[in-house]
Write a protein that holds these residues in place. Sequence first.
Motif, PDB file in Angstrom:
ATOM      1  N   PHE A  14       9.223   4.932   2.769  1.00 17.41           N
ATOM      2  CA  PHE A  14       9.554   3.478   2.994  1.00 17.41           C
ATOM      3  C   PHE A  14       8.997   2.800   1.644  1.00 17.41           C
ATOM      4  N   GLN A  31      12.963   0.167   5.090  1.00 16.31           N
ATOM      5  CA  GLN A  31      11.507   0.172   5.813  1.00 16.31           C
ATOM      6  C   GLN A  31      11.799  -1.125   6.991  1.00 16.31           C
ATOM      7  N   ASN A 168      10.889   6.224  16.749  1.00 14.12           N
ATOM      8  CA  ASN A 168      11.127   6.100  15.487  1.00 14.12           C
ATOM      9  C   ASN A 168      11.161   7.290  14.439  1.00 14.12           C
ATOM     10  N   LYS A 230       3.963  -4.566  15.869  1.00 11.26           N
ATOM     11  CA  LYS A 230       5.351  -4.339  16.472  1.00 11.26           C
ATOM     12  C   LYS A 230       5.748  -5.343  17.508  1.00 11.26           C
TER      13      LYS A 230
HETATM   14  N1  GLN Z   1       7.002   1.913  10.475  1.00 12.45           N
HETATM   15  C1  GLN Z   1       7.823   1.399   9.523  1.00 12.45           C
HETATM   16  C2  GLN Z   1       9.173   2.050   9.141  1.00 12.45           C
HETATM   17  O1  GLN Z   1       9.258   3.058  10.216  1.00 12.45           O
HETATM   18  C3  GLN Z   1       7.271   1.753   7.993  1.00 12.45           C
HETATM   19  C4  GLN Z   1       5.843   1.430   7.962  1.00 12.45           C
HETATM   20  C5  GLN Z   1       5.306   1.838   6.406  1.00 12.45           C
HETATM   21  O2  GLN Z   1       6.033   1.462   5.654  1.00 12.45           O
HETATM   22  N2  GLN Z   1       4.355   2.776   6.576  1.00 12.45           N
HETATM   23  O3  GLN Z   1       9.904   1.752   8.634  1.00 12.45           O
END
Ligand code: GLN
Length: 395
Positions: A14, A31, A168, A230
């Motif tokens: 990310f 990201q 995710n 979130k």
């Molecule tokens: N959860 C976010 C994503 O999946 C990124 C979180 C992070 O940058 N650590 O994009």
Amino acid sequence: MANAIFSNLPTTIFEEMSGLARALGAVNLGQGFPDDPGPEAVRAKAAEAVLDGYNQYPPMAGLPELRQAVAGHYARSQGLDLDWASEVTVTSGATEALAASFLALIEPGDEVVVFQPFYDAYLPLIRRAGGVPKLVRLEPPHWRFTRPMLEAAFGPRTRLVVLNNPINPTGVVLPDEDLALLAEFCVAHDAFAVCDEVWEQVVFGEARHRPLIAYPGMRERTVKIGSAGKMFGLTGWKVGFLCAAPALTHSLARAHQFLTFTTPPNLQSAVAWGLDSAADWFRDMPRGLERSRDRLAGGLAREGFAVLPSQGTYFLSIDLPASGVSEGDRDFCLRAVKEAGVAAIPVSAFYEADPVATIVRLCFSKGDATLDEGVARLARARDLSLRATRAIAPA
Ligand code: GLN
Ligand code: PMP
């Protein structure tokens, strides 16, 4: 890498992709964070709390008003019966909740079942806690696990399973039968489940989020993790929740107290207010994101990209070979950000062994103009990729 040392780990995908996007002025579909600034009333409550509220250390387990609001929210939205005083702990984001869970529950040598593709923080934290990951490899287009896969992963040393749902990077919301199957394995192996449910409010259409903690035999062995970041589209806030039966909560709180101890009280009180007052937000936010998902998916399909379905999260994926791209996902993403000005995330970054390297994750929690520009640039990236791979292909 049995004893992974943090300093040897690469920078997260990310940060790598967002860093390139910032440096190169690229459209960032990498990201996951929204363009939308988040609910104004919740942000106003935070501002008020900074100016007029109490800004010293809050209680270690979190502000009572927030722990009550979390229990109330999960009672209304998921039918859960959580006792705020003995079963809810506030953490500095889901990331800290994950770290606290692993530190509290894993003894050196314990096996931990993890599904690939995984959220990138899991393995380094599990290893640092002394756990031995047992990986279950999932594949597109459905990313489903089966009984034989679980039979191969669970064994006498299994201490816990980490489940991310909604998922995710795949955008899958697990159906009832998959959750029931996993619960059956947890009970049969007397294993804990650490459930990363940060995307629980971001679910579209007919899909329904079902918390694993509600399955038979799971109430006493599940740690349910949530994230206000979130829920309210305020990803930088890092206010998370750990929900678990009292005995588990006791252990989790022992780990949390030495990780961060507390979480900013002003943000906690704003999140408490939001959970109690933002029913409209929870109804409208997923609808808006669903429209954005459809806009991105539609634009990509018109450009000839093969789009995999997304039932939740901020993400959808494209299948590179089915879209006419022969490059691997990481090479394609580097080309896309450097040569075409659009950042994306290669899904192979979420595997440790035998990666699926044909899928690229795109974030759709963006304004229409950004999504449309992203599609145009991805199409350009594909043209550049085709030209480059033809140029090096043997005649
Ligand atoms: N959860 C976010 C994503 O999946 C990124 C979180 C992070 O940058 N650590 O994009
Ligand atoms: N788990 C998953 C699956 C995530 O996608 C994220 C962030 N996007 C996190 C954990 C981290 O959440 P937080 O920002 O609350 O630490």
